[in-house]
Design a protein around this motif. Structure first.
Motif, PDB file in Angstrom:
ATOM      1  N   GLY A 245      -7.020  -7.339   0.367  1.00  0.00           N
ATOM      2  CA  GLY A 245      -5.727  -7.705   0.915  1.00  0.00           C
ATOM      3  C   GLY A 245      -5.611  -7.357   2.387  1.00  0.00           C
ATOM      4  N   PRO A 246      -4.587  -7.894   3.061  1.00  0.00           N
ATOM      5  CA  PRO A 246      -4.458  -7.723   4.507  1.00  0.00           C
ATOM      6  C   PRO A 246      -4.216  -6.279   4.934  1.00  0.00           C
ATOM      7  CG  PRO A 246      -2.524  -8.814   3.588  1.00  0.00           C
ATOM      8  CD  PRO A 246      -3.540  -8.770   2.507  1.00  0.00           C
ATOM      9  N   GLU A 247      -3.457  -5.492   4.166  1.00  0.00           N
ATOM     10  CA  GLU A 247      -3.153  -4.123   4.585  1.00  0.00           C
ATOM     11  C   GLU A 247      -4.401  -3.249   4.575  1.00  0.00           C
ATOM     12  OE1 GLU A 247      -0.405  -3.128   5.894  1.00  0.00           O
ATOM     13  OE2 GLU A 247       0.452  -5.132   5.647  1.00  0.00           O
ATOM     14  N   ILE A 248      -5.159  -3.318   3.487  1.00  0.00           N
ATOM     15  CA  ILE A 248      -6.398  -2.542   3.403  1.00  0.00           C
ATOM     16  C   ILE A 248      -7.397  -3.021   4.455  1.00  0.00           C
ATOM     17  CG2 ILE A 248      -8.333  -1.896   1.941  1.00  0.00           C
ATOM     18  CD1 ILE A 248      -5.727  -0.626   1.121  1.00  0.00           C
ATOM     19  N   ALA A 249      -7.463  -4.331   4.643  1.00  0.00           N
ATOM     20  CA  ALA A 249      -8.381  -4.879   5.642  1.00  0.00           C
ATOM     21  C   ALA A 249      -8.009  -4.399   7.044  1.00  0.00           C
ATOM     22  CB  ALA A 249      -8.382  -6.408   5.591  1.00  0.00           C
ATOM     23  N   ARG A 250      -6.706  -4.414   7.338  1.00  0.00           N
ATOM     24  CA  ARG A 250      -6.261  -3.943   8.645  1.00  0.00           C
ATOM     25  C   ARG A 250      -6.673  -2.480   8.870  1.00  0.00           C
ATOM     26  NH1 ARG A 250      -1.998  -5.039  12.242  1.00  0.00           N
ATOM     27  NH2 ARG A 250      -1.355  -6.780  10.911  1.00  0.00           N
ATOM     28  N   ALA A 251      -6.410  -1.646   7.867  1.00  0.00           N
ATOM     29  CA  ALA A 251      -6.734  -0.221   8.004  1.00  0.00           C
ATOM     30  C   ALA A 251      -8.239  -0.013   8.138  1.00  0.00           C
ATOM     31  CB  ALA A 251      -6.188   0.548   6.800  1.00  0.00           C
ATOM     32  N   GLY A 252      -9.016  -0.711   7.308  1.00  0.00           N
ATOM     33  CA  GLY A 252     -10.462  -0.525   7.347  1.00  0.00           C
ATOM     34  C   GLY A 252     -11.084  -0.979   8.656  1.00  0.00           C
ATOM     35  N   MET A 253     -10.652  -2.143   9.134  1.00  0.00           N
ATOM     36  CA  MET A 253     -11.228  -2.647  10.376  1.00  0.00           C
ATOM     37  C   MET A 253     -10.770  -1.824  11.579  1.00  0.00           C
ATOM     38  SD  MET A 253     -13.145  -4.904   9.208  1.00  0.00           S
ATOM     39  CE  MET A 253     -13.178  -4.128   7.579  1.00  0.00           C
ATOM     40  N   THR A 254      -9.541  -1.326  11.537  1.00  0.00           N
ATOM     41  CA  THR A 254      -9.051  -0.488  12.629  1.00  0.00           C
ATOM     42  C   THR A 254      -9.841   0.811  12.720  1.00  0.00           C
ATOM     43  OG1 THR A 254      -6.814  -1.401  12.437  1.00  0.00           O
ATOM     44  CG2 THR A 254      -7.041   0.730  13.547  1.00  0.00           C
ATOM     45  N   VAL A 255     -10.087   1.429  11.561  1.00  0.00           N
ATOM     46  CA  VAL A 255     -10.863   2.673  11.549  1.00  0.00           C
ATOM     47  C   VAL A 255     -12.287   2.418  12.032  1.00  0.00           C
ATOM     48  CG1 VAL A 255     -11.864   4.443  10.048  1.00  0.00           C
ATOM     49  CG2 VAL A 255      -9.471   3.758   9.754  1.00  0.00           C
ATOM     50  N   SER A 256     -12.908   1.340  11.550  1.00  0.00           N
ATOM     51  CA  SER A 256     -14.280   1.032  11.955  1.00  0.00           C
ATOM     52  C   SER A 256     -14.380   0.796  13.454  1.00  0.00           C
ATOM     53  CB  SER A 256     -14.773  -0.201  11.192  1.00  0.00           C
ATOM     54  OG  SER A 256     -14.746   0.017   9.795  1.00  0.00           O
ATOM     55  N   ALA A 257     -13.451  -0.002  13.992  1.00  0.00           N
ATOM     56  CA  ALA A 257     -13.466  -0.275  15.424  1.00  0.00           C
ATOM     57  C   ALA A 257     -13.198   0.990  16.226  1.00  0.00           C
ATOM     58  CB  ALA A 257     -12.440  -1.353  15.762  1.00  0.00           C
ATOM     59  N   SER A 258     -12.321   1.842  15.737  1.00  0.00           N
ATOM     60  CA  SER A 258     -11.999   3.085  16.446  1.00  0.00           C
ATOM     61  C   SER A 258     -13.205   4.015  16.505  1.00  0.00           C
ATOM     62  CB  SER A 258     -10.823   3.790  15.764  1.00  0.00           C
ATOM     63  OG  SER A 258      -9.666   2.975  15.765  1.00  0.00           O
ATOM     64  N   VAL A 259     -13.973   4.074  15.411  1.00  0.00           N
ATOM     65  CA  VAL A 259     -15.182   4.900  15.408  1.00  0.00           C
ATOM     66  C   VAL A 259     -16.170   4.400  16.472  1.00  0.00           C
ATOM     67  CG1 VAL A 259     -17.217   5.526  14.057  1.00  0.00           C
ATOM     68  CG2 VAL A 259     -14.946   5.634  13.018  1.00  0.00           C
ATOM     69  N   LEU A 260     -16.312   3.079  16.581  1.00  0.00           N
ATOM     70  CA  LEU A 260     -17.189   2.525  17.609  1.00  0.00           C
ATOM     71  C   LEU A 260     -16.717   2.891  19.012  1.00  0.00           C
ATOM     72  CD1 LEU A 260     -17.956  -1.104  16.328  1.00  0.00           C
ATOM     73  CD2 LEU A 260     -19.565   0.791  16.563  1.00  0.00           C
TER      74      LEU A 260
ATOM     75  N   ALA B 129     -20.082  -8.489  11.147  1.00  0.00           N
ATOM     76  CA  ALA B 129     -18.694  -8.054  11.349  1.00  0.00           C
ATOM     77  C   ALA B 129     -17.718  -9.063  10.754  1.00  0.00           C
ATOM     78  CB  ALA B 129     -18.424  -7.865  12.843  1.00  0.00           C
ATOM     79  N   SER B 130     -17.993 -10.348  10.958  1.00  0.00           N
ATOM     80  CA  SER B 130     -17.122 -11.388  10.417  1.00  0.00           C
ATOM     81  C   SER B 130     -17.176 -11.417   8.888  1.00  0.00           C
ATOM     82  CB  SER B 130     -17.519 -12.746  10.991  1.00  0.00           C
ATOM     83  OG  SER B 130     -16.702 -13.775  10.480  1.00  0.00           O
ATOM     84  N   LYS B 131     -18.396 -11.308   8.347  1.00  0.00           N
ATOM     85  CA  LYS B 131     -18.557 -11.342   6.890  1.00  0.00           C
ATOM     86  C   LYS B 131     -17.844 -10.165   6.230  1.00  0.00           C
ATOM     87  CE  LYS B 131     -20.585 -13.102   3.186  1.00  0.00           C
ATOM     88  NZ  LYS B 131     -20.264 -14.463   2.690  1.00  0.00           N
ATOM     89  N   TRP B 132     -17.993  -8.982   6.807  1.00  0.00           N
ATOM     90  CA  TRP B 132     -17.356  -7.791   6.252  1.00  0.00           C
ATOM     91  C   TRP B 132     -15.833  -7.916   6.328  1.00  0.00           C
ATOM     92  CZ3 TRP B 132     -17.359  -2.229   8.655  1.00  0.00           C
ATOM     93  CH2 TRP B 132     -16.836  -1.344   7.731  1.00  0.00           C
ATOM     94  N   THR B 133     -15.321  -8.409   7.435  1.00  0.00           N
ATOM     95  CA  THR B 133     -13.879  -8.564   7.588  1.00  0.00           C
ATOM     96  C   THR B 133     -13.307  -9.536   6.554  1.00  0.00           C
ATOM     97  OG1 THR B 133     -13.955  -8.080   9.959  1.00  0.00           O
ATOM     98  CG2 THR B 133     -12.064  -9.321   9.156  1.00  0.00           C
ATOM     99  N   LEU B 134     -13.948 -10.700   6.427  1.00  0.00           N
ATOM    100  CA  LEU B 134     -13.435 -11.714   5.491  1.00  0.00           C
ATOM    101  C   LEU B 134     -13.577 -11.271   4.043  1.00  0.00           C
ATOM    102  CD1 LEU B 134     -14.754 -14.958   7.232  1.00  0.00           C
ATOM    103  CD2 LEU B 134     -12.454 -13.961   7.304  1.00  0.00           C
ATOM    104  N   THR B 135     -14.660 -10.566   3.721  1.00  0.00           N
ATOM    105  CA  THR B 135     -14.851 -10.073   2.353  1.00  0.00           C
ATOM    106  C   THR B 135     -13.786  -9.034   2.000  1.00  0.00           C
ATOM    107  OG1 THR B 135     -17.237 -10.468   2.468  1.00  0.00           O
ATOM    108  CG2 THR B 135     -16.455  -8.943   0.777  1.00  0.00           C
ATOM    109  N   THR B 136     -13.555  -8.104   2.908  1.00  0.00           N
ATOM    110  CA  THR B 136     -12.534  -7.077   2.674  1.00  0.00           C
ATOM    111  C   THR B 136     -11.146  -7.702   2.566  1.00  0.00           C
ATOM    112  OG1 THR B 136     -13.867  -5.492   3.953  1.00  0.00           O
ATOM    113  CG2 THR B 136     -11.556  -4.932   3.563  1.00  0.00           C
ATOM    114  N   LEU B 137     -10.879  -8.695   3.393  1.00  0.00           N
ATOM    115  CA  LEU B 137      -9.576  -9.359   3.373  1.00  0.00           C
ATOM    116  C   LEU B 137      -9.332 -10.065   2.046  1.00  0.00           C
ATOM    117  CD1 LEU B 137      -7.029 -10.124   4.991  1.00  0.00           C
ATOM    118  CD2 LEU B 137      -8.285 -12.155   5.785  1.00  0.00           C
ATOM    119  N   SER B 138     -10.353 -10.741   1.531  1.00  0.00           N
ATOM    120  CA  SER B 138     -10.191 -11.494   0.281  1.00  0.00           C
ATOM    121  C   SER B 138     -10.139 -10.585  -0.935  1.00  0.00           C
ATOM    122  CB  SER B 138     -11.338 -12.496   0.126  1.00  0.00           C
ATOM    123  OG  SER B 138     -12.584 -11.813   0.046  1.00  0.00           O
ATOM    124  N   GLN B 139     -10.818  -9.446  -0.890  1.00  0.00           N
ATOM    125  CA  GLN B 139     -10.881  -8.569  -2.061  1.00  0.00           C
ATOM    126  C   GLN B 139      -9.801  -7.489  -2.065  1.00  0.00           C
ATOM    127  OE1 GLN B 139     -14.859  -7.001  -2.195  1.00  0.00           O
ATOM    128  NE2 GLN B 139     -15.772  -8.957  -2.807  1.00  0.00           N
TER     129      GLN B 139
END
Length: 450
Positions: free
Chosen positions: A198-213, A186-196
């Protein structure tokens, strides 16, 4: 399927997922990591709850307890139970054999997850104002959920139907054991998405993933609170439905679990003499058993694979010494702390085993037989007729006293007599750690005086 209408399981799931939802809204691009930490807390209380369910469930005698020398093997035939709280049924000491496994999984998960959290999780995760909700609210919600599920288990009568071996959710316990790896992903995926991205896409992606869980877990909680097979056959229960045991289901155990020996005979009249184990010897026996994987009381040693744990601890300590000699003080201190902590855990578990097995025992020598009565449990544990006792011997030293203490153990063989109430599966053939073992041996051989 039939509906059982117990809403406590669903309510418990909603408590945890409500906290998860608030965390998603507050943590932004770190929401998936925060939810993963929350779910570790949830699995922590799941471990506590399933351990409690095991202790409350129907006790059985499992032959593997003596074959593989579990840390609580002497409790396999223990009769009687103790009351911890009036809100729950009594606890059976025989079921303590499942506790060491849960403790091991907990220690493994806590160690590896703490390492990942300290090294790979961004530090802003822990200093965020939402951390108070994560840990405070998470602990309260997870504890509430486990308590509600435990109450549902008791209310359903599951503790009267299920053997202790049938209430462990194996898949979730496995996930808990390897949770350090899941948190790292989870940490690796978050940091990779953030670096590649940006924060807006990372926020949306992690929010959707967490919501599905969150949605998936709420749906599973609803299903677990409503569904139960019509019959009592749940052979794959522990593998297919982790919450099934909460509804009072049981699995076939005829091939694995055998009934207890018949109740021991109770002689008439007052005993001629009574003896009790020396408490210092009981504690020393715990030390000896921890270091040798057994041998005390029953002359049975554990499987040779258990020695690998001791060898591993010695290897860690040796590496700590080498690191200290090489000047790596921090590494040496860390390894030494780990090794000593594990040794201490072994000693505590082994000492608790001995105290639970022998701490309240009183040996009563009647005219025709000797009986072992547990004063704490108020139950007769075993008995042996003098006419069916042979090869009486007194043992002192490492496994009989043990060590240098002023006590000894009387060992004997018994001739089985199933018709008379003495089963061939009765485990005890010794009178442990009494201060006058020679006199106890004389009393055991007094059949010729009758």
């Amino acid at each position: 399927m039939r509906l059982i209408g117990d809403r406590r399981i669903l309510l418990g799931s909603v408590c945890v997922e409500t906290v998860a939802t608030a965390i998603v809204l507050l943590y932004g691009h770190l929401s998936l990591i925060a939810v993963a930490v929350l779910y570790w807390i949830d699995l922590l209380f799941l471990t506590f709850r399933t351990t409690a369910q095991q202790l409350l469930s129907r006790p059985v005698t499992d032959d593997r307890s003596t074959t593989f020398q579990r840390p609580f093997r002497l409790l396999a035939h223990k009769r009687g139970s103790i009351t911890v709280t009036d809100r729950l049924p009594e606890i059976y000491l025989r079921n303590f054999a499942g506790v060491p496994g849960a403790v091991f999984v907990l220690a493994l998960s806590a160690t590896t997850t703490a390492y990942v959290a300290a090294v790979y999780v961004p530090s802003e995760m822990w200093v965020s104002p939402a951390a108070l909700l994560l840990f405070g609210g998470g602990l309260i919600a997870a504890a509430t959920k486990s308590w509600l599920v435990l109450k549902a288990y008791v209310a359903s009568g599951g503790h009267e139907v299920n053997p202790a071996s049938a209430v462990t959710p194996r898949r979730r316990m496995l996930a808990f054991a390897v949770y350090g790896g899941l948190l790292w992903l989870a940490s690796k995926w978050t940091l990779t998405t953030l670096s590649q991205e940006g924060p807006e896409i990372a926020r949306a992606g992690m929010t959707v993933s967490a919501s599905v869980l969150i949605v998936s877990r709420v749906a599973y909680g609803w299903y677990a609170s409503r569904a139960q097979p019509d019959n009592g056959r749940t052979g794959a229960m522990s593998e297919s439905n982790d919450e099934a045991a909460s509804h009072g289901q049981s699995e076939p155990t005829a091939k694995r679990d055998a009934p207890l020996p018949s109740s021991p005979s109770v002689p008439d009249g007052e005993p001629r003499e009574t003896m009790t184990p020396v408490r210092a010897s009981i504690l020393a026996a715990g030390v000896v058993n921890a270091m040798t994987t057994g041998g005390v009381v029953d002359n049975r040693f554990g499987h040779w694979r258990q020695l690998t744990i001791r060898v591993g601890l010695a290897a860690i300590m040796a590496i700590a010494v080498l690191a200290l000699l090489d000047g790596a003080v921090v590494v040496s201190a860390t390894l030494a702390a780990i090794s000593l902590s594990l040794v201490g855990a072994l000693l505590v578990v082994s000492a608790a085993h001995m105290l639970l097995a022998l701490g309240g025992v009183e040996y009563r020598f009647h005219k025709s037989r000797v009986v072992a009565y547990d004063r704490y449990l108020g139950r007769l544990q075993w008995s042996a007729s003098y006419d069916r006792v042979r090869n009486v011997s007194v043992g002192r030293g490492l496994f009989g006293s043990p060590l240098w203490l002023d006590a000894g153990t009387v060992f004997f063989d018994r001739i089985p007599n199933p018709e008379g109430g003495e089963s061939t599966r009765e485990p005890r053939s010794s009178i442990a750690f009494v201060s006058d073992p020679e006199r106890a041996g004389e009393l055991l051989q007094s059949r010729d005086e009758q």
